[in-house]
Scaffold this active site. Structure first.
Site, short mmCIF file in Angstrom:
data_model
loop_
_atom_site.label_atom_id
_atom_site.label_comp_id
_atom_site.label_asym_id
_atom_site.label_seq_id
_atom_site.Cartn_x
_atom_site.Cartn_y
_atom_site.Cartn_z
N SER A 8 75.38 -7.90 62.06
CA SER A 8 76.07 -8.96 62.80
C SER A 8 75.51 -9.18 64.20
O SER A 8 75.78 -10.19 64.82
CB SER A 8 77.55 -8.60 62.92
OG SER A 8 77.71 -7.47 63.77
N VAL A 11 77.33 -3.88 68.19
CA VAL A 11 76.93 -2.49 68.39
C VAL A 11 77.06 -1.67 67.11
O VAL A 11 76.22 -0.81 66.82
CB VAL A 11 77.75 -1.85 69.54
CG1 VAL A 11 79.23 -1.86 69.25
CG2 VAL A 11 77.26 -0.44 69.84
N SER A 13 76.86 -2.56 63.80
CA SER A 13 75.84 -2.79 62.78
C SER A 13 74.45 -2.37 63.28
O SER A 13 73.63 -1.88 62.50
CB SER A 13 75.83 -4.25 62.33
OG SER A 13 75.56 -5.12 63.40
N CYS A 90 87.80 -11.28 51.82
CA CYS A 90 86.43 -11.64 52.19
C CYS A 90 85.45 -10.52 51.83
O CYS A 90 84.34 -10.77 51.37
CB CYS A 90 86.35 -11.94 53.69
SG CYS A 90 84.69 -12.36 54.27
N CYS A 187 87.54 -13.68 62.19
CA CYS A 187 86.25 -14.08 62.75
C CYS A 187 86.06 -15.58 62.85
O CYS A 187 85.31 -16.06 63.70
CB CYS A 187 85.11 -13.47 61.93
SG CYS A 187 85.01 -14.10 60.23
#
Length: 340
Positions: A8, A11, A13, A90, A187
């Protein structure tokens, strides 16, 4: 060994990519754009991170799939007077499915993300388990993942005990996250969910505030989608004492309120839309009725199309549409359902 990592640009990922690289994996970064022409800054951060880490970068626009599977579900739930939880759906329908499909396409053995959780194996069955960092644990959000995905999952942050340690891993590779905000709960919503629903053309009926006996108190002045079970602030009612939303009626638009907070507590919760990680279970387990809720000891009572969760300690404001995630006493996710 190849691993496709959901990157993404945050921090978590990036630290996951570093951990996997240090363990000798061949990491391929995959960035999800779930809203067409979405967060360009995030996409650029992810692209630059992949470049700096010297790993391949793949961009996928998933806005069509996301709209069909998540946005429509989100809007429909609010139109029914329920409180949806999009991440629960999701993860299996969009994010992890795309990671899995792409891994199969390129012959990668594993898929990974920056979620704080673990994957454990018990016999032939894989389970999501709670992370070492219980404050950031995200096992709740991964509760509906099927075996084909779980069997390929790597979660590098599962054993990391603090967010500070995650930042240290990233900073050691000269990544600076000083001004970067924590990711939001939803998101795809930039302002308020009510504004988002209006943008999507969802209008809900305005009704009245009523007390628990059915007596009309005052007009609500806004559609019922603006309310959630347990809500106290923003009601605009002058009762002299705090009021709490205890019921939402999508047919009339009426919002039931109570001045007694104890009216929000339930000792039994009905759930449907059941997903079992392994065998169907009865007996004593633990449940979380919201992402941020504490674990509650419960009795799982199986019925044909639904489950009754009978909790040892009454739970505050279980909201229809939210997920109830069932754990065993070893912190493994064994099942999940949606509160009725």
């Amino acid at each position: 060994m190849k691993v496709v990592l959901g990157l993404s640009g945050g921090v978590d990922s990036i630290a996951s990519a570093i951990i996997l690289k240090n363990k000798g994996y061949e990491v391929i970064a995959l960035y999800f754009d779930v809203v067409n022409d979405g967060d360009k800054d995030a996409e650029e951060r992810a692209r630059q991170a992949a470049f700096k880490l010297e790993i391949p970068y793949v961009y996928k626009n998933l806005s069509k799939e996301f709209d069909e599977n998540i946005i429509k579900y989100f809007c429909n739930e609010y139109s029914l007077g329920r409180t949806p939880i999009p991440c629960i759906f999701c993860n299996p329908l969009i994010k992890w499915k795309v990671l899995y499909d792409y891994a199969k396409e390129i012959g990668a053995e594993y898929i990974a993300s920056g979620h704080y959780a673990k994957v454990v194996q018990d016999g032939d069955i894989f389970y999501v388990s709670r992370a070492a960092n219980l404050e950031k644990d995200q096992s709740y959000m991964l509760a509906r993942l099927p075996q084909n995905i779980l069997s390929m999952m790597l979660l590098p942050l599962g054993d990391i005990e603090s967010k500070d340690k995650t930042r240290e891993i990233a900073k050691a590779f000269d990544f600076d996250f000083g001004s970067q905000k924590e990711s939001q709960d939803i998101c795809f919503i930039k302002h308020s969910y009510v504004e988002f629903l209006e943008e999507q053309g969802i209008e809900t009926k305005e009704g009245n505030y009523v007390d628990t006996s059915g007596l009309t108190l005052a007009p609500t002045g806004k559609g019922y989608a603006a309310f959630t079970i347990g809500q106290r602030k923003g009601l605009g009612l002058s009762m002299g004492v705090p009021c709490y939303v205890t019921k939402i009626d999508s047919e009339t638009g009426n919002i039931t309120v109570s001045t007694n907070e104890q009216d929000l507590y339930r000792e039994q919760v009905l759930i449907d839309n059941i997903f079992w990680t392994g065998p169907r279970l009865d007996g004593e387990y633990f449940a979380k009725l919201r992402y941020a809720a504490k674990m509650a000891k419960c009795q799982v009572i199986n019925k044909s199309q639904y489950i009754i969760l009978s909790v040892d300690e009454a739970q505050r404001a279980p909201a229809p549409g939210q997920a109830a995630v069932i754990y065993n006493n070893e912190d493994k996710v064994v099942g999940c359902g949606i509160i009725c």
